[in-house]
Design a protein around this motif. Structure first.
Motif, PDB file in Angstrom:
ATOM      1  N   TRP A  47      -7.054   4.736  19.248  1.00  0.00           N
ATOM      2  CA  TRP A  47      -7.192   5.452  17.973  1.00  0.00           C
ATOM      3  C   TRP A  47      -7.308   4.370  16.896  1.00  0.00           C
ATOM      4  O   TRP A  47      -6.325   3.715  16.574  1.00  0.00           O
ATOM      5  CB  TRP A  47      -5.982   6.349  17.702  1.00  0.00           C
ATOM      6  N   PRO A  51     -10.372   5.204  10.899  1.00  0.00           N
ATOM      7  CA  PRO A  51     -11.001   6.198  11.776  1.00  0.00           C
ATOM      8  C   PRO A  51     -12.511   6.144  11.738  1.00  0.00           C
ATOM      9  O   PRO A  51     -13.134   5.960  10.697  1.00  0.00           O
ATOM     10  CB  PRO A  51     -10.474   7.527  11.219  1.00  0.00           C
ATOM     11  N   PHE A 108      -5.133  10.659  10.917  1.00  0.00           N
ATOM     12  CA  PHE A 108      -6.048   9.527  11.002  1.00  0.00           C
ATOM     13  C   PHE A 108      -7.292   9.724  10.152  1.00  0.00           C
ATOM     14  O   PHE A 108      -8.130   8.828  10.074  1.00  0.00           O
ATOM     15  CB  PHE A 108      -6.453   9.280  12.461  1.00  0.00           C
ATOM     16  N   TRP A 286      -8.552  18.180  17.474  1.00  0.00           N
ATOM     17  CA  TRP A 286      -8.832  16.862  18.040  1.00  0.00           C
ATOM     18  C   TRP A 286      -9.085  15.882  16.896  1.00  0.00           C
ATOM     19  O   TRP A 286      -9.502  16.261  15.802  1.00  0.00           O
ATOM     20  CB  TRP A 286     -10.069  16.908  18.952  1.00  0.00           C
ATOM     21  N   GLY A 287      -8.793  14.609  17.121  1.00  0.00           N
ATOM     22  CA  GLY A 287      -9.227  13.534  16.241  1.00  0.00           C
ATOM     23  C   GLY A 287      -8.453  13.321  14.967  1.00  0.00           C
ATOM     24  O   GLY A 287      -8.675  12.315  14.293  1.00  0.00           O
ATOM     25  N   THR A 288      -7.532  14.219  14.599  1.00  0.00           N
ATOM     26  CA  THR A 288      -6.801  14.061  13.338  1.00  0.00           C
ATOM     27  C   THR A 288      -5.383  13.548  13.564  1.00  0.00           C
ATOM     28  O   THR A 288      -4.955  12.590  12.928  1.00  0.00           O
ATOM     29  CB  THR A 288      -6.777  15.391  12.561  1.00  0.00           C
ATOM     30  N   ARG A 290      -2.639  12.100  16.432  1.00  0.00           N
ATOM     31  CA  ARG A 290      -2.512  11.568  17.788  1.00  0.00           C
ATOM     32  C   ARG A 290      -1.284  12.185  18.446  1.00  0.00           C
ATOM     33  O   ARG A 290      -0.146  11.775  18.211  1.00  0.00           O
ATOM     34  CB  ARG A 290      -2.388  10.051  17.767  1.00  0.00           C
ATOM     35  N   ALA A 295      -8.189   9.107  24.103  1.00  0.00           N
ATOM     36  CA  ALA A 295      -8.702   8.392  22.930  1.00  0.00           C
ATOM     37  C   ALA A 295      -9.149   9.375  21.851  1.00  0.00           C
ATOM     38  O   ALA A 295      -9.430  10.549  22.127  1.00  0.00           O
ATOM     39  CB  ALA A 295      -9.870   7.491  23.337  1.00  0.00           C
ATOM     40  N   GLN A 296      -9.246   8.869  20.641  1.00  0.00           N
ATOM     41  CA  GLN A 296      -9.561   9.738  19.507  1.00  0.00           C
ATOM     42  C   GLN A 296     -10.875  10.489  19.697  1.00  0.00           C
ATOM     43  O   GLN A 296     -10.967  11.684  19.415  1.00  0.00           O
ATOM     44  CB  GLN A 296      -9.626   8.900  18.227  1.00  0.00           C
ATOM     45  N   ASP A 297     -11.911   9.807  20.178  1.00  0.00           N
ATOM     46  CA  ASP A 297     -13.218  10.456  20.303  1.00  0.00           C
ATOM     47  C   ASP A 297     -13.501  10.936  21.724  1.00  0.00           C
ATOM     48  O   ASP A 297     -14.598  11.428  22.008  1.00  0.00           O
ATOM     49  CB  ASP A 297     -14.334   9.531  19.827  1.00  0.00           C
TER      50      ASP A 297
END
Length: 330
Positions: A47, A51, A108, A286-288, A290, A295-297
């Motif tokens: 992450w 971002p 993030f 997702w993605g905001t 953790r 992984a983030q993406d």
């Protein structure tokens, strides 16, 4: 034991004290499970400190009277504009999804819509009481500024009124319907999940998703959910018809041995799309923040692979980024 949040007649998903998911694996985890997960956390996905997710800027209009317009704030917070109503799902504008302002999962990416840029909010739909979905500081700000109607599953009003005693909350069971206007109804729909704000109130409050019946078509917001048998998703199609638009969670799914009963992965999210028959899917959760090990993406790449494997066009189910806008075609 603390006093339960809801006093009602036992049902197929309520034992008189706690709610549960019928015909679904238990979502309860022990301290030993948590320790096992912690010991296995040797290959957590990246992450980035800065971002990589794009954040667009598109100020929402005051109202939308034709079609559907939706804007991604982040995680499960979405602004839905339809039939003159402005509706928020699980609004979180705080920097952390936590009971503490200095500890816990930190966002993030900034909210896709600045709080001050929001149009007048008419209604808020709350899926359950986890901190990344029910954020009391944000609810307080929204109430002071907009005076919206708030709808949540049973028992969540107890959590809210402990900190915001003057804030009215309409609550209901799975299947209960609420008229948000003369043209738009919200129905609480089952989800395979759980609830808690602390160590002693697990499953005291109900959880769920929402089905919105609107003049421009059905909108389905799945909330947090495991896949299970898939029956609750097929029930959306049977009861309401195929949704015009479905918000489906695609993140917070690793490791599977821990997360599968409570969070779908992208492959299961595609199955939800197929089960509901939704014309358009948008990936949320997702993605905001953790919360888990991927992984983030990773969710958006796994979603693309799942769509390719099933022969579904990529455009039919998009990962929704903070600040992005989706509108029904003219």
């Amino acid at each position: 034991m603390p006093r339960p949040y809801h006093n009602g007649t036992p049902s197929d998903h309520f034992d008189g004290t706690r709610f549960f998911n019928p015909d679904h694996p238990s979502t309860d985890k022990t301290a030993r499970d948590l320790m096992r997960w912690r010991k296995m956390r040797t290959d957590r996905g990246a992450w980035p400190a800065v971002p990589a997710l794009p954040t667009a800027t598109d100020t929402p209009p005051a109202e939308v009277t034709s079609g559907i317009r939706v804007s991604m704030v982040g995680h499960a917070s979405v602004l839905i504009q339809v039939a003159g109503l402005n509706i928020l799902t699980d609004p979180v504008w705080s920097e952390r999804a936590s009971p503490l302002p200095f500890l816990g999962p930190k966002r993030f990416n900034p909210p896709g819509i600045a709080f001050e840029a929001l149009p007048r909010i008419h209604a808020i739909l709350l899926s359950h009481n986890h901190y990344d979905h029910l954020d009391l500081p944000t609810l307080g700000r929204l109430w002071r500024t907009h005076r919206p109607r708030m709808v949540a599953p049973l028992g969540n009003e107890v959590v809210i009124r402990r900190k915001l005693p003057d804030l009215p909350v309409a609550t209901g069971d799975w299947g209960d319907r609420f008229a948000l206007s003369a043209d738009v109804d919200a129905v609480i729909h089952p989800a395979n999940h759980w609830s808690a704000r602390g160590l002693k109130d697990r499953r005291f409050a109900l959880w769920g998703g929402f089905v919105l019946a609107t003049p421009s078509g059905v909108i389905y917001f799945a909330g947090d959910t495991g896949y299970g048998t898939g029956e609750i998703f097929r029930a959306v199609r049977h009861a309401f018809g195929p949704p015009r638009l479905a918000f489906i969670p695609i993140g917070a799914y690793e490791p599977r041995w821990f997360m599968a009963p409570q969070h779908t992965n992208p492959h299961e999210a595609v199955r939800i799309l197929e089960d509901t028959g939704a014309e358009q899917g948008l990936g949320i959760h997702w993605g905001t923040f953790r919360l888990t090990d991927e992984a983030q993406d990773a969710p958006k790449h796994a979603l693309a692979a799942a769509l390719h494997a099933t022969g579904i066009a990529q455009e039919r189910f998009l990962p929704f980024h903070p600040g992005e806008v989706w509108r029904t075609p003219a």
